[in-house]
Scaffold this motif. Structure first.
Motif, PDB file in Angstrom:
ATOM      1  N   ALA A  13      33.478  33.672  56.577  1.00 26.58           N
ATOM      2  CA  ALA A  13      34.497  34.530  57.182  1.00 26.58           C
ATOM      3  C   ALA A  13      33.925  35.905  57.519  1.00 26.58           C
ATOM      4  O   ALA A  13      34.229  36.478  58.574  1.00 26.58           O
ATOM      5  CB  ALA A  13      35.697  34.670  56.246  1.00 26.58           C
ATOM      6  N   ALA A  14      33.089  36.438  56.632  1.00 23.24           N
ATOM      7  CA  ALA A  14      32.466  37.739  56.891  1.00 23.24           C
ATOM      8  C   ALA A  14      31.590  37.673  58.136  1.00 23.24           C
ATOM      9  O   ALA A  14      31.628  38.578  58.980  1.00 23.24           O
ATOM     10  CB  ALA A  14      31.657  38.193  55.684  1.00 23.24           C
ATOM     11  N   PHE A  18      31.967  39.959  61.403  1.00 24.40           N
ATOM     12  CA  PHE A  18      30.887  40.816  61.892  1.00 24.40           C
ATOM     13  C   PHE A  18      30.479  40.435  63.312  1.00 24.40           C
ATOM     14  O   PHE A  18      30.065  41.299  64.098  1.00 24.40           O
ATOM     15  CB  PHE A  18      29.697  40.789  60.946  1.00 24.40           C
ATOM     16  N   ALA A  19      30.602  39.167  63.670  1.00 21.71           N
ATOM     17  CA  ALA A  19      30.314  38.754  65.050  1.00 21.71           C
ATOM     18  C   ALA A  19      31.332  39.357  66.016  1.00 21.71           C
ATOM     19  O   ALA A  19      30.999  39.684  67.150  1.00 21.71           O
ATOM     20  CB  ALA A  19      30.298  37.231  65.155  1.00 21.71           C
ATOM     21  N   PRO A  23      29.157  41.520  68.907  1.00 18.60           N
ATOM     22  CA  PRO A  23      28.928  40.199  69.496  1.00 18.60           C
ATOM     23  C   PRO A  23      27.492  39.950  69.945  1.00 18.60           C
ATOM     24  O   PRO A  23      27.086  38.795  70.071  1.00 18.60           O
ATOM     25  CB  PRO A  23      29.876  40.165  70.692  1.00 18.60           C
ATOM     26  N   ASP A  24      26.718  41.000  70.182  1.00 13.88           N
ATOM     27  CA  ASP A  24      25.344  40.829  70.659  1.00 13.88           C
ATOM     28  C   ASP A  24      24.327  40.676  69.527  1.00 13.88           C
ATOM     29  O   ASP A  24      23.142  40.473  69.796  1.00 13.88           O
ATOM     30  CB  ASP A  24      24.937  42.011  71.548  1.00 13.88           C
ATOM     31  N   ASP A  25      24.780  40.776  68.287  1.00 16.21           N
ATOM     32  CA  ASP A  25      23.851  40.603  67.168  1.00 16.21           C
ATOM     33  C   ASP A  25      23.301  39.184  67.161  1.00 16.21           C
ATOM     34  O   ASP A  25      24.025  38.229  67.481  1.00 16.21           O
ATOM     35  CB  ASP A  25      24.560  40.854  65.834  1.00 16.21           C
ATOM     36  N   ASN A  81      31.430  49.029  59.000  1.00 17.61           N
ATOM     37  CA  ASN A  81      31.787  47.666  59.407  1.00 17.61           C
ATOM     38  C   ASN A  81      33.285  47.385  59.322  1.00 17.61           C
ATOM     39  O   ASN A  81      33.718  46.379  58.776  1.00 17.61           O
ATOM     40  CB  ASN A  81      30.992  46.635  58.608  1.00 17.61           C
ATOM     41  N   VAL A  82      34.072  48.293  59.887  1.00 17.68           N
ATOM     42  CA  VAL A  82      35.520  48.086  59.959  1.00 17.68           C
ATOM     43  C   VAL A  82      35.789  47.206  61.179  1.00 17.68           C
ATOM     44  O   VAL A  82      35.443  47.576  62.309  1.00 17.68           O
ATOM     45  CB  VAL A  82      36.271  49.424  60.109  1.00 17.68           C
TER      46      VAL A  82
END
Length: 146
Positions: A13-14, A18-19, A23-25, A81-82
């Motif tokens: 879920a994390a 984070f994605a 999204p480009d990670d 990372n909100v």
């Protein structure tokens, strides 16, 4: 609405949350992600907060409480990372995780909590203000790896 602390089983879920934030990670190798997640959850002073909807984590933030030798040796907090999954935004989930993180920081006697954002949308900035964060108090700088 309440938030809860993340556990080892919350890694999938994390990663989904984070994605949505970045999204480009690149997609992390599963073993590497598990090692980093375990390290984060075990880090003294670190907490990852999750808000759920229908039993599914839909929002998160990470709080770091940093020991400090100024301000009477009171620690300070950093929130990173909100993020809320797009379909669950504007329903109080991000507020729940931020409230939990701030409550934790104040209970730890932090003299301040800092949050930075790359968001430029007025609604996001206003949201952080409504959560108790003030802009214009300090000047922030960011250095990135070469």
């Amino acid at each position: 609405m309440r938030a809860r602390l993340a556990t080892a089983g919350d890694l999938p879920a994390a990663l989904e949350l984070f994605a949505a934030l970045n999204p480009d990670d690149p997609v992390l190798d599963a073993a590497h992600a598990e090692r980093v997640w375990a390290q984060l959850l075990a880090q003294p002073g670190a907490s990852v907060w999750l808000a759920e909807e229908q039993g599914r984590p839909v929002a998160t933030c990470t709080l770091l409480i940093v020991p400090n030798l100024t301000r009477g040796a009171r620690p300070y907090g950093l929130i990173e990372n909100v993020v809320t999954l797009p379909q669950w935004r504007r329903q109080g989930h991000a507020r729940a995780v931020l409230d939990a993180a701030l409550s934790t920081a104040w209970a730890a006697n932090c003299y301040k909590v800092m949050l930075s954002t790359s968001a430029r949308e007025p609604g996001v900035i206003d949201f952080y203000r409504r959560c108790g964060f003030r802009d214009g108090v300090k000047t922030g700088f960011v250095a990135t790896a070469p």
